[in-house]
Every structure is written in C-alpha cells, then in structure tokens.
Design an enzyme around this catalytic site. Structure first.
Site, short mmCIF file in Angstrom:
data_model
loop_
_atom_site.label_atom_id
_atom_site.label_comp_id
_atom_site.label_asym_id
_atom_site.label_seq_id
_atom_site.Cartn_x
_atom_site.Cartn_y
_atom_site.Cartn_z
CG ASP A 22 -2.08 0.92 1.10
OD1 ASP A 22 -2.31 1.46 0.01
OD2 ASP A 22 -2.79 1.13 2.11
CG LEU A 41 9.31 -17.53 -3.40
CD1 LEU A 41 8.92 -17.58 -1.92
CD2 LEU A 41 9.95 -16.17 -3.72
CG HIS A 76 0.54 1.97 -9.35
ND1 HIS A 76 0.24 1.57 -8.08
CD2 HIS A 76 -0.53 2.69 -9.78
CE1 HIS A 76 -0.96 2.04 -7.75
NE2 HIS A 76 -1.44 2.73 -8.75
C1 FPP Z 1 -1.78 0.20 -3.43
O1 FPP Z 1 -1.34 1.53 -3.47
C2 FPP Z 1 -1.26 -0.54 -4.55
C3 FPP Z 1 -2.03 -1.07 -5.57
C4 FPP Z 1 -3.49 -0.94 -5.62
C5 FPP Z 1 -1.42 -1.79 -6.69
C6 FPP Z 1 -0.15 -2.54 -6.42
C7 FPP Z 1 0.59 -2.66 -7.67
C8 FPP Z 1 1.93 -2.66 -7.81
C9 FPP Z 1 2.87 -2.65 -6.68
C10 FPP Z 1 2.58 -2.61 -9.14
C11 FPP Z 1 2.04 -3.49 -10.19
C12 FPP Z 1 2.20 -4.93 -9.92
C13 FPP Z 1 2.77 -5.80 -10.78
C14 FPP Z 1 2.75 -7.22 -10.46
C15 FPP Z 1 3.43 -5.38 -12.00
P1 FPP Z 1 -2.39 2.69 -3.68
O2 FPP Z 1 -2.44 3.00 -5.13
O3 FPP Z 1 -3.68 2.31 -3.06
O4 FPP Z 1 -1.71 3.87 -2.90
P2 FPP Z 1 -2.43 5.00 -2.03
O5 FPP Z 1 -3.15 4.30 -0.92
O6 FPP Z 1 -1.29 5.81 -1.54
O7 FPP Z 1 -3.32 5.73 -2.97
#
Ligand code: FPP
Length: 239
Positions: free
Chosen positions: A16, A127, A33
C-alpha cells in the site's frame, strides 16, 4: 540475525501507499506503481534467498476497478510487462508462479499470459510467488461455497463431510499453507478484504513506510519482529 529455524513459511503482503508516495514527490500515481513493481521484484529475491516457501502479493483488488480508467490501464500494462519479462527470470531461479482471484473481467491477453506463466513454472520447487489479481476474500469464500454446493448437488461429496480443512481446499489458495505473517505498508491498519479466511492466525505487521520505499532490510525487520512473537493459536503459553 534471522533465526533459520523460525522462518515464516508463507508471507502475505499488502503493497500500500504507491499513490501517496508519488503524490508527495509531485509525480502521477502511476509512477508510484512503477516503483512499486520494482520493489515487488526485489522482495521476491529476498524471499527466495531467505528460504520462504510462499509469498503472496495483493496486486489488484476486486474493488480496484473503481479507480480511474487510465490508472487501471497502466496497471494492466505493468502487469503484462511483468508477466512477459519476470517469468523467465522466475523460471531460472526455480520459482513457481500462481495467480489467485476471479478471472472475469481481467483482459483476455493477461489471462493467457497468466496461464502460460503458471504452466511454465509449475514444476519449480523453490519459492512460490502468488499474485492476487482481481482478488477479494469475500468473493473467494462465496466462490468456494458455490463450488462445494455444486459438488454436493452432483453427488460427489456429502455435506456432512465438510470441515475447516476441507473447506480450505475449495478456496483459490488450495494446497498452499496459510500465511504466518501479513505485512502491510503505508501505516494503514486493516485487511481490506485480503485472505480473510487464511489470515485467521497470521501475525500482523504494519509499517509506516510506503511500498515504493520498502527495502530488503525492511523485509528482514518484519521477519525479525515475527520471530519475537509468540504464536499460541488459541492455546496458552508454554512458559
Ligand atoms: C496500493 O497503493 C497498490 C495497488 C493498488 C497496486 C499494487 C501494484 C503494484 C505494486 C505494481 C504493479 C504490480 C505488478 C505485479 C506489476 P495505492 O495506489 O492504493 O496507494 P495509495 O493508498 O497511496 O493511494
């Protein structure tokens, strides 16, 4: 130093804070991201080196479809690149890849790449990396209940035969051990519909850092903290 005799078998991670990390630096959310995807690869390497059996990442929730279309499209593009590039590396490193979540409405080309990645790495014994994609725990439990009901209706099983372990085999995570440790970054302290059944006895670890800042060292510290906890599973302390 990590105690090699008390390594969690399965670590689940809620990555997150990508959006906030980017905003605080004046970037668009998607840059967060992109950095987050880099961290994911690093943590896969750490998990593999530490001898963890399974690491599950919450990459896209069933509720994330409510985000702006542009953000969703770019996340899908990162995912597609990830499946193109990383799977070869996973395979070289003896890593097995799995995806959990509902297929629809993930785009067909992504679903094909997921199937190919699972097939290519299915015999790897190192893994296991699980990506939760279009995943929601309540949806998973409902899907499991439906699958069980179908088995009863078709006469394959008797409803009285169902027990806790047996129900687990109808979940997307069938055959995986339950997570021992959940890590959530960015200071939020909730489960957000992630692995609700499987996390029943997991140790919960919340860290303030945003996911794009989460390093090997932070991962190690989470495991060190886990090793300090006493897990009683509803029993009492032995001391
Ligand atoms: C949460 O941060 C994160 C996500 C909803 C997406 C997670 C994705 C990645 C780490 C990258 C893509 C993954 C792959 C496998 C290529 P948020 O966007 O909710 O952050 P915020 O709470 O600060 O808005």
């Amino acid at each position: 130093m990590l105690n090699k005799n008390n390594i969690p078998r399965h670590i689940a991670i809620i990555m997150d804070g990508n959006g906030r990390w980017a905003k605080e630096r004046g970037f668009s959310r998607i840059i967060g991201h992109r950095q987050g995807a880099k961290r994911l690869k690093e943590i896969v390497q750490s998990a593999s080196e530490t001898g963890i059996e399974v690491v599950t990442f919450f990459a896209f929730s069933a509720e994330n479809w409510n985000r702006p279309k542009q953000e969703i499209n770019l996340l899908m593009r990162y995912l597609s690149n990830f499946l193109d590039k990383e799977i070869r590396q996973f395979d070289k490193n003896n890593i097995r890849f799995l995806a959990i979540g509902r297929k629809a409405p993930l785009p067909e080309p992504i679903l094909e790449k997921i199937s190919m990645a699972e097939e290519k790495t299915k015999n790897n014994k190192g893994l296991t990396v699980v990506l939760a994609l279009n995943y929601g725990a309540r949806q998973e439990i409902v899907d499991a209940a439906k699958r069980f009901a179908n088995s009863v209706v078709s006469g394959k099983v008797n409803e009285d035969s169902l027990d806790i372990e047996g129900f687990g085999r109808y979940l997307y995570t069938a055959n995986l051990p339950d997570p021992d440790l959940l890590i959530r970054t960015s200071g939020e302290m909730r489960l957000s519909n992630f692995l609700l059944w499987q996390l029943s006895y997991a140790e919960l670890y919340f860290v303030k850092k945003y996911w794009p800042d989460f390093t090997h060292q932070d991962f190690k510290e989470a495991i060190l903290e886990y090793q300090k906890r006493e897990r009683r599973f509803g029993g009492i302390s032995e001391a």
